[in-house]
Structures are given as structure tokens and as C-alpha cells.
Design an enzyme around this catalytic site. Structure first.
Site, PDB file in Angstrom:
ATOM      1  CG  HIS A  10      -1.738  -1.224   1.399  1.00 19.69           C
ATOM      2  ND1 HIS A  10      -2.854  -1.538   0.644  1.00 19.69           N
ATOM      3  CD2 HIS A  10      -1.546  -2.270   2.241  1.00 19.69           C
ATOM      4  CE1 HIS A  10      -3.329  -2.714   1.020  1.00 19.69           C
ATOM      5  NE2 HIS A  10      -2.549  -3.187   1.984  1.00 19.69           N
TER       6      HIS A  10
ATOM      7  CB  SER B 105      14.005  21.460 -14.885  1.00 17.86           C
ATOM      8  OG  SER B 105      13.136  22.568 -14.999  1.00 17.86           O
TER       9      SER B 105
ATOM     10  CE  LYS C  68      12.499  18.213 -10.732  1.00 12.52           C
ATOM     11  NZ  LYS C  68      11.390  18.578 -11.617  1.00 12.52           N
TER      12      LYS C  68
ATOM     13  CD  GLU D 178       8.817  11.153 -15.287  1.00 12.42           C
ATOM     14  OE1 GLU D 178       8.849  11.552 -14.120  1.00 12.42           O
ATOM     15  OE2 GLU D 178       8.960  11.923 -16.270  1.00 12.42           O
TER      16      GLU D 178
END
Length: 461
Positions: free
Chosen positions: A156, A277, A283, A290
Site C-alpha cells: 500500500h 529542467s 532537477k 516515465e
């Protein structure tokens, strides 16, 4: 000229041609169409339809055409032919003249395209298989490199119990092993040759279809002509296998994305597989994972599409089946590319050993070990579970770890607890107790890893 134009007196509309023609994508079947045609020409010779000289002319012409395609796979797109079959025939006719018109004797585009697509699928499934093996190899190397590094395991998305990082990697090895078996099963079932089944009722030529199948490297000839020309089960099976494999890949990607986040920081992304970024200089984004996660939806969509194409089709061939290719071509290419990318980037992931261990020590992940300790003292598990939970509440209220509670406070909950409890609450003790088959104990994980490595090595024997 269309292969079917004899009974028509009016020209086809340009709009119809644009909608109907398939050369823009089935040109990818050129080499398979040529291979099937060479085998068919040999069969026509054996059946006495053409003579030795004609067979040699056809074979040489087709061989030259294959060389031209290998040099420039987009060659068919420079013409206005309807499909790859008409392109091959037109090229042969331009080169050989009347003898080329004998090649299509006794066959149909229905059994020809069914054969072409099986040949293409068999070839490209082999490429996917090699890519899948590359992923398995990379995961095994990752697991070996991780050694006895420990990290939190989750249910979970909540910290549950400590596990070895290698145990995490080997979980995906198991998934991809199943994917490999599904791929192999699907390929075994597609290894059937439809050529010689004609449009739907079989060929009118005395063709030895068993020999024809052998020429093309198939295990057997299709037994029923109606089924053979309309069967796309293998497209569905491989699309389903790809969808499940990509789902596994997506789950792995999601894990890595979380593990590389600033909140977790379990893994470190190498610069070679990261992006930044345009606005925020600090970043370091896991874009590759992804994208892998995102491409899963694309593959799943192709599976749904082919199922919808087939679901209401009567026997035998219907033009709807032309829709079996574009999505499937893209699915197989995406599947292979995604696997190759994953195999390439995994070596650039590093484990943040210290942070993983710190995280594994948080969240009272040794509460189950405390319950097990009480069970060993003779407490029924349900009671031990409740007592352990009470001690978690006590530790949480004091804002300390379970193992930081004084013995006197522990004994207020259960007088059976003695000072040996502290040894039982260490990460090492908790891991060591999970020594049953499939568990995360270091010796068990090492055994799992050796078994997986032996299985993998046996594949190449």
C-alpha cells in the site's frame, strides 16, 4: 494495375484507393512476401505448373528483388501499387515479362498475406526475445551488484518489512521469465504455414503443402483453409504477451521513479540516463522511466484494437483484417525498443546503501519481528500481534524506534519480554528469519540468484 481489375469497367475513385490501399505500411512485409513467393515458385515447379527454366527465372528475379529491398526497404513506397503483393508482381513483370504472371497461380492474397505476417512475426518475435534476455541479464547483474543491501519493502506504499535490494530485482526477474515463456508459447503456436490455402477453400494446384511449409521453415502446414486465411490468434497472443510484459516494465519503472525521488532517495540516477529542467537547475528527472511507463498504454491500446477488429468477423477473410498490421507493427517495435532501453539504463542505476538502510529502520518495520518473538515465547499469534501493536503505539507516542523502548516499558505490555528482544529486533535478525523458500533472507536470496543465473546460462547452451 490492380490484381483484381478484370471484372471492373470503371476506374476506382482516388478517395477509395487512398482508403483501401495498404502499401504505405505493408511494404514492411516485402522480404517475407518475396520469401513466400520463392517457395511458391518451387512448389509450382514440383506441381508441373511451370518448367525448370521458368522456375529459375522467377527465383532469380525474386532474389534480385530481395537484394534491392535490403539496400532500400522503402523502395515500394516510390510506386503507386495497392499493396506489397501487387508491387512484387509488378516488379517481376517489368523484369521477366509473361512468366511473372504465372507466379500467382493457385494462390490468393489472403493466404499470401497470412503467410507473410507469420514470417514477419516470427522474425520480430526473435528480436523481442533477445531484448527480453538483455533485460533479464541486466537485472541479474543489478541483483548481484546489490549484494546484501537492504531497503524497505512496501505494501500500500507504506513501509512494511525490510527486504534485500536484490530480492526486489529478482521479483522482476520472475515476472520477465514468465513473459519469456509466454512469448515462446505464442511463437510455437504461430509456427503453422497458411500458404496454399487460397482465398478460403484451398488451392486448385496439386501443391505439396508440407514441403512448402518446410521450405519456409514452418513446423507444419495449416490443417483448415478457412481457419488459416482468417486466423490472427497469434497477433492477439503476442499483443497480450506484450501488454503484460510492458505492464511489468511499467511497474518496475514506477518503483524506480519513486526510489529515485528526493523523498525516498534509495537509488541514484546516473547522468547518462537523466534529464534536467529548462527552468529549475537542481532537477534530475527520470524521464526514461516515465516514457517506459507511458508507452505501456500505447501497447495496451493496440491489444484492445485488434480484439475489437476480430470480435465480430465471420469466416473467412474480411478486409477488416487489413487493420491487423499498423498497430501490431508499432506494438512489436515499441516492445522491443522499450526492453532494449531498460536493459541499457539499468547499469546506470546505483543503490544508495546508507539511505536504504536508514529507511528500512523507520516506520516500525520490525513490528512483525516483535510479534514473532512473542510467538516464540508461547504467545498465540493473534495475541502477539495485538501486544506488538500496543508497543508500536507506545514507541510512537515517545517518538522513538521499537528497539529504543526501555525493557521496563516493554515488560509493562508483556512480562515475557526479556533483554534478548533487542537482538531479535535488528534488521539482520529480521532478514535471517525469512529463510523459507522465496524469502528475503540473505542466504535465500543468494540461492535464488544462483538459480536464476543457472537458468539464464542454460538458455544459451
Amino acid at each position: 494495375m490492380a490484381m483484381w481489375g478484370g471484372r471492373f469497367t470503371e476506374a476506382t475513385l482516388a478517395e477509395f484507393r487512398d482508403f483501401n490501399d495498404s502499401l504505405s505500411f505493408d511494404y514492411q512485409l516485402a522480404l517475407q512476401d518475396i520469401a513466400a513467393s520463392r517457395a511458391w515458385a518451387a512448389g509450382l515447379l514440383q506441381a508441373g505448373i511451370i518448367n525448370q527454366q521458368e522456375a529459375q527465372q522467377l527465383d532469380a528475379g525474386l532474389a534480385d528483388l530481395a537484394v534491392a529491398i535490403e539496400a532500400d526497404p522503402t523502395l515500394p513506397l516510390q510506386t503507386q501499387e495497392e499493396d506489397i503483393h501487387s508491387w512484387v508482381e509488378a516488379q517481376l513483370t517489368a523484369k521477366l515479362g509473361a512468366v511473372a504472371k504465372k507466379l500467382h497461380t493457385g494462390r490468393s492474397r489472403n493466404d499470401l498475406v497470412a503467410t507473410d505476417l507469420r514470417l514477419w512475426t516470427r522474425l520480430n518475435a526473435g528480436y523481442v526475445r533477445q531484448a527480453l534476455l538483455s533485460v533479464l541479464r541486466a537485472l541479474l547483474v543489478f541483483a548481484e551488484r546489490a549484494g546484501t543491501d537492504v531497503m524497505p519493502g512496501f505494501t500500500h506504499l507504506q513501509r512494511a518489512q525490510p527486504v534485500l535490494v536484490a530480492h526486489w530485482a529478482l521479483a522482476y526477474v520472475e515476472m520477465f521469465k514468465r513473459d519469456l515463456s509466454r512469448l515462446d508459447d505464442a511463437v510455437a503456436r504461430l509456427d503453422v504455414c497458411p500458404l496454399g490455402c487460397g482465398a478460403l477453400a484451398g488451392t486448385g494446384v496439386a501443391m505439396d503443402r508440407h514441403t512448402l511449409a518446410q521450405r519456409l521453415g514452418f513446423a507444419q502446414a495449416a490443417a483448415n483453409s478457412l481457419d488459416a486465411v482468417s486466423d490472427r490468434d497469434y497477433v492477439v497472443e503476442l499483443s497480450a504477451a506484450a501488454s503484460l510484459c510492458m505492464t511489468h516494465l511499467s511497474r518496475l519503472s514506477e518503483d524506480v521513479i519513486f526510489f529515485c525521488s528526493g523523498e525516498a532517495a534509495f537509488f541514484k540516477l546516473g547522468d547518462a540516463i537523466s534529464s534536467g529542467s529548462s527552468l529549475m537547475p537542481q532537477k534530475k528527472n527520470p524521464d526514461v522511466f516515465e516514457l517506459l511507463r507511458g508507452k505501456t498504454g500505447r501497447v495496451l491500446g493496440h491489444l484492445v484494437a485488434i480484439l475489437h477488429v476480430l470480435k465480430g468477423l465471420p469466416l473467412a477473410y474480411n478486409k477488416d483484417m487489413q487493420e491487423d498490421k499498423q498497430g501490431f507493427f508499432d506494438l512489436m517495435a515499441t516492445w522491443q525498443q522499450s526492453l532494449l532501453v531498460l536493459a541499457t539504463v539499468l547499469p546506470h542505476l546505483a543503490v544508495n546503501t546508507e539511505q536504504c538502510r536508514r529507511a528500512a529502520e523507520l516506520g516500525y518495520s520490525n513490528a512483525t519481528d516483535l510479534a514473532d518473538y512473542l510467538v516464540a515465547k508461547g504467545v498465540p499469534f493473534r495475541d502477539a500481534h495485538e501486544l506488538s501493536g500496543a508497543l508500536v503505539l507506545k514507541a510512537s507516542a515517545a517518538k522513538v524506534a521499537l528497539e529504543a523502548l526501555p525493557l521496563t516499558e516493554m515488560q509493562q505490555v508483556s512480562p515475557l519480554i526479556t533483554d534478548d528482544v533487542y537482538a531479535a529486533l535488528t534488521i539482520e535478525a529480521g532478514l535471517a528469519k525469512r529463510a523459507a523458500l522465496g524469502g528475503t533472507a540473505p542466504q535465500q536470496v543468494l540461492w535464488q540468484l544462483k538459480q536464476a543465473q543457472q537458468w539464464f546460462d542454460a538458455l544459451s547452451d
